[in-house]
Write an enzyme that holds these catalytic residues in place. Structure first.
Site, PDB file in Angstrom:
ATOM      1  CG  ASP A  75      -0.104  -0.065   2.535  1.00 24.74           C
ATOM      2  OD1 ASP A  75       1.145  -0.197   2.459  1.00 24.74           O
ATOM      3  OD2 ASP A  75      -0.692   0.032   3.619  1.00 24.74           O
ATOM      4  CE1 TYR A 224       1.715  -3.620  10.413  1.00 27.15           C
ATOM      5  CE2 TYR A 224       1.394  -1.459   9.421  1.00 27.15           C
ATOM      6  CZ  TYR A 224       1.792  -2.774   9.316  1.00 27.15           C
ATOM      7  OH  TYR A 224       2.273  -3.236   8.129  1.00 27.15           O
ATOM      8  CD  GLU A 427       0.239  -6.030   2.073  1.00 26.68           C
ATOM      9  OE1 GLU A 427      -0.703  -6.589   2.634  1.00 26.68           O
ATOM     10  OE2 GLU A 427       0.347  -4.779   1.990  1.00 26.68           O
TER      11      GLU A 427
END
Ligand SMILES: *[C@@H]1O[C@H](CO)[C@@H](O)[C@H](O)[C@H]1NC(C)=O
Ligand SMILES: *[C@@H]1O[C@H](CO)[C@@H](O)[C@H](O)[C@H]1NC(C)=O
Ligand SMILES: *[C@@H]1O[C@H](CO)[C@@H](O)[C@H](O)[C@H]1NC(C)=O
Length: 450
Positions: A75, A224, A427
Protein backbone atom coordinates in the site's frame (compact mmCIF):
# COMPACT_ATOMS: atom_id res chain seq x y z
CA UNK A 1 6.32 -47.64 -5.01
CA UNK A 2 8.54 -48.03 -1.97
CA UNK A 3 11.60 -47.76 -4.15
CA UNK A 4 10.33 -44.55 -5.70
CA UNK A 5 9.67 -43.09 -2.27
CA UNK A 6 13.13 -44.05 -1.09
CA UNK A 7 14.66 -42.49 -4.19
CA UNK A 8 12.62 -39.35 -3.63
CA UNK A 9 13.83 -39.11 -0.06
CA UNK A 10 17.45 -39.61 -1.11
CA UNK A 11 17.05 -37.04 -3.83
CA UNK A 12 15.54 -34.55 -1.41
CA UNK A 13 18.36 -35.02 1.10
CA UNK A 14 20.87 -34.74 -1.71
CA UNK A 15 19.27 -31.57 -3.03
CA UNK A 16 18.95 -29.86 0.34
CA UNK A 17 22.56 -30.62 1.20
CA UNK A 18 24.09 -29.49 -2.03
CA UNK A 19 22.12 -26.50 -3.21
CA UNK A 20 23.87 -23.32 -2.21
CA UNK A 21 22.26 -20.00 -2.63
CA UNK A 22 24.07 -16.89 -3.71
CA UNK A 23 23.49 -14.82 -0.58
CA UNK A 24 25.32 -11.88 -2.11
CA UNK A 25 22.80 -11.80 -4.94
CA UNK A 26 20.00 -12.01 -2.37
CA UNK A 27 21.40 -9.03 -0.47
CA UNK A 28 21.79 -6.98 -3.62
CA UNK A 29 18.21 -7.79 -4.63
CA UNK A 30 16.78 -7.06 -1.20
CA UNK A 31 18.27 -3.58 -1.48
CA UNK A 32 16.44 -3.09 -4.79
CA UNK A 33 13.19 -3.84 -2.99
CA UNK A 34 13.85 -0.89 -0.67
CA UNK A 35 14.22 1.35 -3.73
CA UNK A 36 10.84 0.13 -4.96
CA UNK A 37 9.26 1.24 -1.67
CA UNK A 38 10.52 4.81 -1.83
CA UNK A 39 8.00 7.61 -1.47
CA UNK A 40 8.59 11.23 -2.49
CA UNK A 41 10.94 12.62 -5.10
CA UNK A 42 13.13 9.83 -6.42
CA UNK A 43 16.86 10.51 -6.77
CA UNK A 44 18.77 10.47 -10.05
CA UNK A 45 20.53 7.22 -9.11
CA UNK A 46 17.22 5.35 -8.62
CA UNK A 47 17.68 1.93 -10.21
CA UNK A 48 14.06 0.76 -10.01
CA UNK A 49 12.95 3.08 -12.77
CA UNK A 50 9.36 1.85 -13.15
CA UNK A 51 8.70 3.66 -9.87
CA UNK A 52 7.96 7.40 -10.20
CA UNK A 53 7.83 10.44 -7.91
CA UNK A 54 4.78 10.31 -5.66
CA UNK A 55 3.09 11.77 -2.57
CA UNK A 56 4.88 15.07 -3.14
CA UNK A 57 2.37 16.97 -1.01
CA UNK A 58 2.70 15.02 2.22
CA UNK A 59 2.60 17.71 4.91
CA UNK A 60 2.19 18.12 8.62
CA UNK A 61 -0.76 20.04 10.09
CA UNK A 62 1.36 23.19 10.13
CA UNK A 63 2.63 22.67 6.61
CA UNK A 64 5.83 20.82 7.56
CA UNK A 65 7.40 18.91 4.65
CA UNK A 66 6.76 15.20 5.17
CA UNK A 67 7.73 13.93 1.72
CA UNK A 68 10.05 10.97 1.41
CA UNK A 69 10.36 7.86 3.53
CA UNK A 70 9.03 4.42 2.69
CA UNK A 71 5.67 3.03 1.78
CA UNK A 72 5.03 0.31 4.27
CA UNK A 73 3.95 -2.67 2.21
CA UNK A 74 1.77 -3.25 -0.85
CA UNK A 75 0.00 0.00 0.00
CA UNK A 76 1.02 3.67 0.19
CA UNK A 77 0.76 4.50 3.85
CA UNK A 78 3.91 5.63 5.63
CA UNK A 79 3.48 3.90 8.98
CA UNK A 80 6.08 5.41 11.31
CA UNK A 81 6.42 2.60 13.82
CA UNK A 82 7.18 0.00 11.16
CA UNK A 83 9.49 2.39 9.32
CA UNK A 84 11.49 3.13 12.46
CA UNK A 85 11.78 -0.55 13.33
CA UNK A 86 12.95 -1.27 9.79
CA UNK A 87 15.60 1.42 10.18
CA UNK A 88 16.77 0.05 13.54
CA UNK A 89 17.23 -3.43 12.11
CA UNK A 90 18.95 -2.20 8.95
CA UNK A 91 21.31 -0.12 11.10
CA UNK A 92 22.00 -3.12 13.36
CA UNK A 93 23.10 -5.11 10.31
CA UNK A 94 25.22 -2.27 8.96
CA UNK A 95 27.01 -1.95 12.31
CA UNK A 96 27.51 -5.58 13.27
CA UNK A 97 27.63 -7.22 9.84
CA UNK A 98 29.24 -4.50 7.80
CA UNK A 99 31.65 -7.02 6.31
CA UNK A 100 28.73 -8.93 4.81
CA UNK A 101 27.60 -5.78 3.01
CA UNK A 102 31.19 -5.11 1.90
CA UNK A 103 31.68 -8.65 0.58
CA UNK A 104 28.49 -8.30 -1.46
CA UNK A 105 29.66 -4.94 -2.84
CA UNK A 106 26.56 -3.45 -1.25
CA UNK A 107 27.78 -1.27 1.59
CA UNK A 108 26.97 2.00 -0.12
CA UNK A 109 23.54 0.79 -1.22
CA UNK A 110 22.88 -0.55 2.26
CA UNK A 111 23.59 2.83 3.79
CA UNK A 112 21.36 4.51 1.21
CA UNK A 113 18.49 2.19 2.15
CA UNK A 114 18.89 3.24 5.77
CA UNK A 115 19.30 6.93 5.02
CA UNK A 116 16.09 7.03 3.00
CA UNK A 117 14.22 6.25 6.22
CA UNK A 118 16.41 8.47 8.43
CA UNK A 119 15.98 11.62 6.38
CA UNK A 120 12.23 11.22 6.63
CA UNK A 121 12.34 10.47 10.36
CA UNK A 122 14.32 13.66 10.95
CA UNK A 123 11.68 15.66 9.06
CA UNK A 124 8.87 13.99 10.99
CA UNK A 125 10.41 14.95 14.33
CA UNK A 126 9.27 18.56 14.11
CA UNK A 127 9.97 19.54 17.72
CA UNK A 128 11.22 17.85 20.88
CA UNK A 129 7.89 16.34 21.87
CA UNK A 130 6.11 16.19 18.53
CA UNK A 131 6.68 13.39 16.06
CA UNK A 132 4.62 12.57 12.98
CA UNK A 133 3.57 8.98 13.38
CA UNK A 134 1.94 8.39 10.02
CA UNK A 135 1.29 9.89 6.60
CA UNK A 136 -1.70 8.66 4.64
CA UNK A 137 -4.84 7.11 6.05
CA UNK A 138 -4.87 3.33 6.39
CA UNK A 139 -8.59 3.35 5.71
CA UNK A 140 -8.65 5.69 2.67
CA UNK A 141 -5.44 4.29 1.19
CA UNK A 142 -6.64 0.73 1.27
CA UNK A 143 -9.67 1.68 -0.84
CA UNK A 144 -7.38 2.68 -3.71
CA UNK A 145 -5.69 0.35 -6.17
CA UNK A 146 -3.37 2.00 -8.65
CA UNK A 147 0.00 3.67 -9.05
CA UNK A 148 1.39 5.82 -6.26
CA UNK A 149 1.93 8.74 -8.65
CA UNK A 150 -1.77 8.68 -9.55
CA UNK A 151 -3.17 8.84 -6.01
CA UNK A 152 -5.79 11.54 -5.50
CA UNK A 153 -7.18 10.65 -2.07
CA UNK A 154 -6.38 12.95 0.85
CA UNK A 155 -3.24 12.00 2.76
CA UNK A 156 -3.79 13.16 6.32
CA UNK A 157 -0.87 13.03 8.74
CA UNK A 158 -1.02 12.02 12.39
CA UNK A 159 1.23 13.00 15.25
CA UNK A 160 2.12 11.96 18.78
CA UNK A 161 2.67 14.75 21.30
CA UNK A 162 2.56 15.36 25.06
CA UNK A 163 -1.23 15.04 25.31
CA UNK A 164 -1.36 12.05 22.94
CA UNK A 165 1.93 10.28 23.57
CA UNK A 166 3.37 7.17 21.95
CA UNK A 167 6.24 5.82 24.03
CA UNK A 168 6.52 2.70 21.85
CA UNK A 169 6.91 4.72 18.66
CA UNK A 170 9.15 7.42 20.14
CA UNK A 171 11.47 4.90 21.83
CA UNK A 172 11.70 2.76 18.70
CA UNK A 173 12.55 5.85 16.69
CA UNK A 174 15.20 6.77 19.27
CA UNK A 175 16.60 3.24 18.83
CA UNK A 176 16.71 3.71 15.05
CA UNK A 177 18.52 7.04 15.33
CA UNK A 178 20.95 5.83 18.02
CA UNK A 179 21.86 2.73 16.01
CA UNK A 180 22.23 4.89 12.90
CA UNK A 181 24.48 7.28 14.81
CA UNK A 182 26.85 4.31 15.14
CA UNK A 183 26.66 3.73 11.38
CA UNK A 184 27.52 7.35 10.59
CA UNK A 185 29.81 8.51 13.38
CA UNK A 186 33.04 7.83 11.48
CA UNK A 187 31.58 8.68 8.08
CA UNK A 188 29.81 11.97 8.56
CA UNK A 189 30.13 13.29 12.08
CA UNK A 190 27.77 16.20 11.52
CA UNK A 191 24.95 13.97 10.32
CA UNK A 192 25.71 11.50 13.10
CA UNK A 193 25.42 14.25 15.73
CA UNK A 194 22.09 15.33 14.29
CA UNK A 195 20.84 11.76 14.55
CA UNK A 196 22.01 11.51 18.14
CA UNK A 197 20.44 14.81 19.18
CA UNK A 198 17.07 13.70 17.84
CA UNK A 199 17.52 10.27 19.44
CA UNK A 200 18.07 11.81 22.87
CA UNK A 201 15.03 14.06 22.54
CA UNK A 202 12.81 11.25 21.32
CA UNK A 203 13.91 8.89 24.07
CA UNK A 204 13.24 11.56 26.66
CA UNK A 205 9.79 12.18 25.12
CA UNK A 206 9.06 8.43 25.20
CA UNK A 207 10.16 8.03 28.81
CA UNK A 208 8.49 11.16 30.18
CA UNK A 209 5.13 11.01 28.42
CA UNK A 210 3.80 7.49 28.58
CA UNK A 211 1.25 5.91 26.30
CA UNK A 212 0.71 3.58 23.36
CA UNK A 213 0.83 5.28 19.98
CA UNK A 214 -2.21 3.34 18.82
CA UNK A 215 -4.18 4.99 21.63
CA UNK A 216 -3.04 8.44 20.45
CA UNK A 217 -4.96 8.51 17.17
CA UNK A 218 -7.56 6.28 15.51
CA UNK A 219 -6.35 5.69 12.01
CA UNK A 220 -3.54 3.25 12.76
CA UNK A 221 -5.90 0.87 14.58
CA UNK A 222 -6.94 -0.62 11.23
CA UNK A 223 -3.52 -2.04 10.88
CA UNK A 224 -0.94 -1.93 13.63
CA UNK A 225 -2.19 -1.86 17.21
CA UNK A 226 0.60 -1.85 19.74
CA UNK A 227 0.60 -4.35 22.60
CA UNK A 228 2.56 -2.07 24.93
CA UNK A 229 5.50 0.31 25.18
CA UNK A 230 7.57 -1.10 28.06
CA UNK A 231 9.63 -3.32 25.76
CA UNK A 232 10.46 -0.36 23.50
CA UNK A 233 11.57 1.69 26.53
CA UNK A 234 14.08 -1.07 27.36
CA UNK A 235 15.15 -1.68 23.78
CA UNK A 236 15.45 2.06 23.07
CA UNK A 237 17.50 2.60 26.24
CA UNK A 238 19.80 -0.26 25.25
CA UNK A 239 20.51 1.36 21.90
CA UNK A 240 20.92 4.77 23.55
CA UNK A 241 23.45 3.26 25.92
CA UNK A 242 25.32 1.58 23.10
CA UNK A 243 25.53 4.91 21.26
CA UNK A 244 26.43 7.15 24.22
CA UNK A 245 27.95 5.04 27.04
CA UNK A 246 25.76 7.17 29.31
CA UNK A 247 24.85 5.04 32.32
CA UNK A 248 21.57 6.94 32.78
CA UNK A 249 20.20 4.73 30.04
CA UNK A 250 21.17 1.59 31.92
CA UNK A 251 19.21 2.94 34.87
CA UNK A 252 16.22 3.27 32.55
CA UNK A 253 16.74 -0.32 31.45
CA UNK A 254 16.75 -1.45 35.08
CA UNK A 255 13.64 0.57 35.89
CA UNK A 256 11.58 -0.82 33.03
CA UNK A 257 12.99 -4.31 32.62
CA UNK A 258 10.78 -6.00 35.25
CA UNK A 259 7.66 -4.79 33.41
CA UNK A 260 8.42 -6.25 30.00
CA UNK A 261 6.70 -9.32 28.70
CA UNK A 262 8.17 -11.99 26.49
CA UNK A 263 6.01 -12.90 23.56
CA UNK A 264 6.87 -15.51 21.03
CA UNK A 265 8.32 -13.22 18.43
CA UNK A 266 10.74 -10.41 17.89
CA UNK A 267 8.88 -7.93 15.69
CA UNK A 268 7.84 -4.30 15.15
CA UNK A 269 5.64 -4.78 18.24
CA UNK A 270 7.71 -7.14 20.39
CA UNK A 271 11.23 -6.24 21.40
CA UNK A 272 12.10 -8.40 24.40
CA UNK A 273 14.31 -10.87 22.53
CA UNK A 274 16.21 -8.17 20.68
CA UNK A 275 16.68 -6.17 23.87
CA UNK A 276 18.05 -9.19 25.74
CA UNK A 277 20.63 -10.14 23.14
CA UNK A 278 21.71 -6.53 22.71
CA UNK A 279 22.01 -6.01 26.47
CA UNK A 280 23.91 -9.29 26.81
CA UNK A 281 26.35 -8.03 24.17
CA UNK A 282 26.89 -4.52 25.49
CA UNK A 283 26.74 -5.11 29.27
CA UNK A 284 28.07 -8.67 29.45
CA UNK A 285 25.56 -9.38 32.21
CA UNK A 286 24.63 -13.03 32.47
CA UNK A 287 20.97 -12.45 33.30
CA UNK A 288 20.35 -11.19 29.77
CA UNK A 289 22.32 -14.00 28.21
CA UNK A 290 20.44 -16.61 30.23
CA UNK A 291 17.10 -15.19 29.10
CA UNK A 292 17.94 -15.04 25.44
CA UNK A 293 19.50 -18.50 25.53
CA UNK A 294 16.34 -19.97 27.07
CA UNK A 295 14.32 -18.20 24.41
CA UNK A 296 16.42 -19.51 21.51
CA UNK A 297 16.44 -23.03 22.93
CA UNK A 298 12.67 -22.93 23.09
CA UNK A 299 12.42 -21.65 19.52
CA UNK A 300 14.90 -24.07 18.00
CA UNK A 301 13.95 -27.17 20.03
CA UNK A 302 10.23 -26.84 20.63
CA UNK A 303 8.53 -24.27 18.43
CA UNK A 304 5.94 -25.53 15.97
CA UNK A 305 7.33 -26.40 12.54
CA UNK A 306 5.79 -26.97 9.15
CA UNK A 307 6.17 -30.49 7.71
CA UNK A 308 9.11 -29.22 5.64
CA UNK A 309 10.86 -27.69 8.61
CA UNK A 310 9.99 -24.01 8.71
CA UNK A 311 9.85 -22.72 12.28
CA UNK A 312 6.32 -21.41 12.37
CA UNK A 313 5.54 -18.32 14.45
CA UNK A 314 2.61 -16.65 12.74
CA UNK A 315 0.20 -17.15 9.90
CA UNK A 316 0.47 -13.52 8.75
CA UNK A 317 3.93 -12.86 7.30
CA UNK A 318 5.24 -16.21 8.48
CA UNK A 319 8.67 -15.86 6.86
CA UNK A 320 9.34 -12.44 8.29
CA UNK A 321 8.34 -13.67 11.76
CA UNK A 322 10.74 -16.59 11.44
CA UNK A 323 13.51 -14.30 10.17
CA UNK A 324 13.35 -12.05 13.19
CA UNK A 325 13.52 -14.83 15.76
CA UNK A 326 16.42 -16.37 13.85
CA UNK A 327 18.14 -13.00 13.73
CA UNK A 328 18.18 -12.71 17.52
CA UNK A 329 19.38 -16.30 17.81
CA UNK A 330 22.11 -15.65 15.26
CA UNK A 331 23.22 -12.63 17.32
CA UNK A 332 23.15 -14.94 20.36
CA UNK A 333 25.36 -17.42 18.50
CA UNK A 334 27.86 -14.60 17.95
CA UNK A 335 28.15 -14.28 21.75
CA UNK A 336 29.45 -17.86 21.91
CA UNK A 337 26.21 -19.58 22.92
CA UNK A 338 25.26 -22.74 21.00
CA UNK A 339 27.05 -21.15 18.08
CA UNK A 340 27.13 -24.02 15.61
CA UNK A 341 23.57 -25.04 16.37
CA UNK A 342 22.00 -21.59 15.93
CA UNK A 343 24.00 -20.82 12.82
CA UNK A 344 23.03 -24.10 11.19
CA UNK A 345 19.37 -23.59 12.09
CA UNK A 346 19.38 -20.04 10.79
CA UNK A 347 20.90 -21.13 7.51
CA UNK A 348 18.32 -23.89 7.22
CA UNK A 349 15.45 -21.46 7.78
CA UNK A 350 16.82 -18.98 5.28
CA UNK A 351 17.44 -21.73 2.72
CA UNK A 352 13.81 -22.79 3.11
CA UNK A 353 12.87 -19.26 2.07
CA UNK A 354 15.29 -19.25 -0.85
CA UNK A 355 14.29 -22.51 -2.49
CA UNK A 356 14.74 -25.69 -0.42
CA UNK A 357 11.08 -26.59 -0.99
CA UNK A 358 11.50 -26.05 -4.73
CA UNK A 359 10.18 -22.51 -4.53
CA UNK A 360 11.80 -19.19 -3.70
CA UNK A 361 9.74 -16.77 -1.63
CA UNK A 362 11.95 -13.88 -2.73
CA UNK A 363 10.59 -12.18 -5.85
CA UNK A 364 13.06 -12.29 -8.74
CA UNK A 365 15.40 -14.76 -7.05
CA UNK A 366 15.82 -18.34 -8.29
CA UNK A 367 13.80 -19.96 -11.04
CA UNK A 368 10.37 -20.22 -9.39
CA UNK A 369 9.17 -17.32 -7.31
CA UNK A 370 6.01 -15.25 -6.69
CA UNK A 371 4.79 -13.35 -9.74
CA UNK A 372 1.53 -12.11 -8.16
CA UNK A 373 2.62 -10.52 -4.91
CA UNK A 374 0.16 -8.09 -3.32
CA UNK A 375 1.73 -4.76 -4.33
CA UNK A 376 -0.16 -1.95 -6.00
CA UNK A 377 2.76 -0.34 -7.84
CA UNK A 378 4.20 -3.60 -9.23
CA UNK A 379 0.74 -4.72 -10.37
CA UNK A 380 0.29 -1.65 -12.59
CA UNK A 381 1.42 -1.70 -16.22
CA UNK A 382 3.28 1.32 -17.56
CA UNK A 383 1.22 4.27 -18.65
CA UNK A 384 -0.92 5.04 -20.54
CA UNK A 385 -2.64 1.77 -19.52
CA UNK A 386 -5.15 2.28 -16.75
CA UNK A 387 -4.53 0.74 -13.37
CA UNK A 388 -7.38 0.12 -10.94
CA UNK A 389 -9.11 -2.74 -9.11
CA UNK A 390 -9.25 -4.72 -12.36
CA UNK A 391 -5.52 -4.98 -12.10
CA UNK A 392 -5.91 -6.30 -8.56
CA UNK A 393 -8.33 -8.98 -9.82
CA UNK A 394 -6.55 -10.12 -12.95
CA UNK A 395 -4.81 -13.49 -12.85
CA UNK A 396 -2.02 -12.11 -15.05
CA UNK A 397 1.37 -11.76 -13.34
CA UNK A 398 2.50 -8.37 -12.09
CA UNK A 399 3.85 -6.40 -15.07
CA UNK A 400 6.79 -5.28 -12.91
CA UNK A 401 9.06 -7.66 -11.05
CA UNK A 402 9.32 -6.47 -7.45
CA UNK A 403 12.85 -7.76 -7.22
CA UNK A 404 14.10 -8.71 -3.79
CA UNK A 405 10.82 -8.64 -1.88
CA UNK A 406 10.26 -11.44 0.63
CA UNK A 407 6.56 -12.31 0.50
CA UNK A 408 4.46 -13.18 3.54
CA UNK A 409 5.02 -16.88 3.04
CA UNK A 410 3.37 -20.23 3.62
CA UNK A 411 0.91 -21.37 6.23
CA UNK A 412 1.47 -24.01 8.90
CA UNK A 413 1.38 -26.88 6.38
CA UNK A 414 3.78 -25.28 3.89
CA UNK A 415 0.63 -24.27 2.02
CA UNK A 416 0.97 -21.30 -0.26
CA UNK A 417 -0.70 -20.01 -3.43
CA UNK A 418 0.68 -17.15 -5.47
CA UNK A 419 -2.46 -15.00 -5.34
CA UNK A 420 -2.49 -11.20 -5.39
CA UNK A 421 -5.61 -11.07 -3.22
CA UNK A 422 -3.96 -13.07 -0.43
CA UNK A 423 -2.34 -10.30 1.58
CA UNK A 424 -1.80 -12.61 4.54
CA UNK A 425 0.62 -14.84 2.61
CA UNK A 426 1.54 -12.81 -0.45
CA UNK A 427 2.02 -9.20 0.61
CA UNK A 428 5.46 -7.68 1.03
CA UNK A 429 6.68 -5.09 3.56
CA UNK A 430 9.74 -3.04 4.29
CA UNK A 431 9.89 -4.62 7.76
CA UNK A 432 9.54 -8.12 6.29
CA UNK A 433 12.84 -7.68 4.51
CA UNK A 434 14.91 -5.95 7.20
CA UNK A 435 15.46 -8.90 9.56
CA UNK A 436 15.88 -11.23 6.62
CA UNK A 437 18.41 -8.91 4.96
CA UNK A 438 20.36 -8.54 8.20
CA UNK A 439 20.66 -12.33 8.49
CA UNK A 440 21.78 -12.55 4.87
CA UNK A 441 24.55 -10.00 5.60
CA UNK A 442 25.59 -12.03 8.65
CA UNK A 443 25.71 -15.28 6.66
CA UNK A 444 27.87 -13.63 4.00
CA UNK A 445 30.16 -12.30 6.72
CA UNK A 446 30.46 -15.85 8.09
CA UNK A 447 31.64 -16.99 4.68
CA UNK A 448 28.57 -19.10 3.87
CA UNK A 449 28.37 -17.53 0.43
CA UNK A 450 31.86 -18.54 -0.70
C1 LIG B 1 -1.73 16.07 19.65
O1 LIG B 1 -1.90 14.83 18.97
C2 LIG B 1 -3.26 14.48 18.77
C3 LIG B 1 -3.26 13.05 18.19
O2 LIG B 1 -2.57 13.00 16.97
C4 LIG B 1 -3.94 15.50 17.89
O3 LIG B 1 -5.30 15.17 17.73
C5 LIG B 1 -3.82 16.88 18.55
O4 LIG B 1 -4.34 17.86 17.68
C6 LIG B 1 -2.36 17.19 18.83
N1 LIG B 1 -2.25 18.43 19.56
C7 LIG B 1 -1.71 19.53 19.05
C8 LIG B 1 -1.65 20.71 19.96
O5 LIG B 1 -1.26 19.60 17.92
C1 LIG C 1 -7.09 -2.24 17.44
O1 LIG C 1 -7.70 -1.82 18.63
C2 LIG C 1 -8.98 -1.24 18.46
C3 LIG C 1 -9.50 -0.78 19.81
O2 LIG C 1 -8.52 -0.11 20.49
C4 LIG C 1 -9.93 -2.25 17.84
O3 LIG C 1 -11.17 -1.63 17.58
C5 LIG C 1 -9.35 -2.79 16.54
O4 LIG C 1 -10.14 -3.82 16.04
C6 LIG C 1 -7.93 -3.31 16.74
N1 LIG C 1 -7.38 -3.62 15.44
C7 LIG C 1 -6.63 -4.69 15.21
C8 LIG C 1 -6.12 -4.83 13.81
O5 LIG C 1 -6.36 -5.52 16.06
C1 LIG D 1 32.01 4.11 24.57
O1 LIG D 1 32.97 3.19 25.03
C2 LIG D 1 33.59 2.46 24.00
C3 LIG D 1 34.46 1.39 24.63
O2 LIG D 1 34.99 1.80 25.87
C4 LIG D 1 34.35 3.42 23.09
O3 LIG D 1 34.95 2.69 22.04
C5 LIG D 1 33.41 4.43 22.54
O4 LIG D 1 34.09 5.40 21.79
C6 LIG D 1 32.65 5.13 23.65
N1 LIG D 1 31.62 5.95 23.04
C7 LIG D 1 31.32 7.16 23.48
C8 LIG D 1 30.22 7.85 22.75
O5 LIG D 1 31.89 7.69 24.40
Amino acid sequence: MKLILALAVILQVYVSNTVCYDYKEVLQKSLLFYEAQRSGKLPSDQRVTWRKDSALNDKGVNGEDLTGGYYDAGDFVKFGFQMSFTATILAWGLIDHQKGYEDAGSLEEGRKALKWALDYILKAHVSENVFYAQAGSGVADHNYWGRPEDMTEARPTYMINTTHPGSDLAAETAAALAASYLVYKDLDSKYAQTLLTHAKQLYNFAYTYRGKYSDAFDDVRCCYNSSGYEDELVWGAAWMYRATNDSTYLKYVDNEYPTIQYYIGFSWDQKAGGADVLLAKITGQSKYLTKITNYCEQIVNSQQRTPKGLIFISQWGSLSSTSYVMQVCLETAALGVNTAKYRAETKKQIDYMLGDTGYSYVVGFGSKYPTHCHHRAASCPDKPATCDWNQFSTTEPNPHVLTGALVGGPGADDDYTDLRSDYVHNEVATYYNSGFQTIIAALIELGYSD
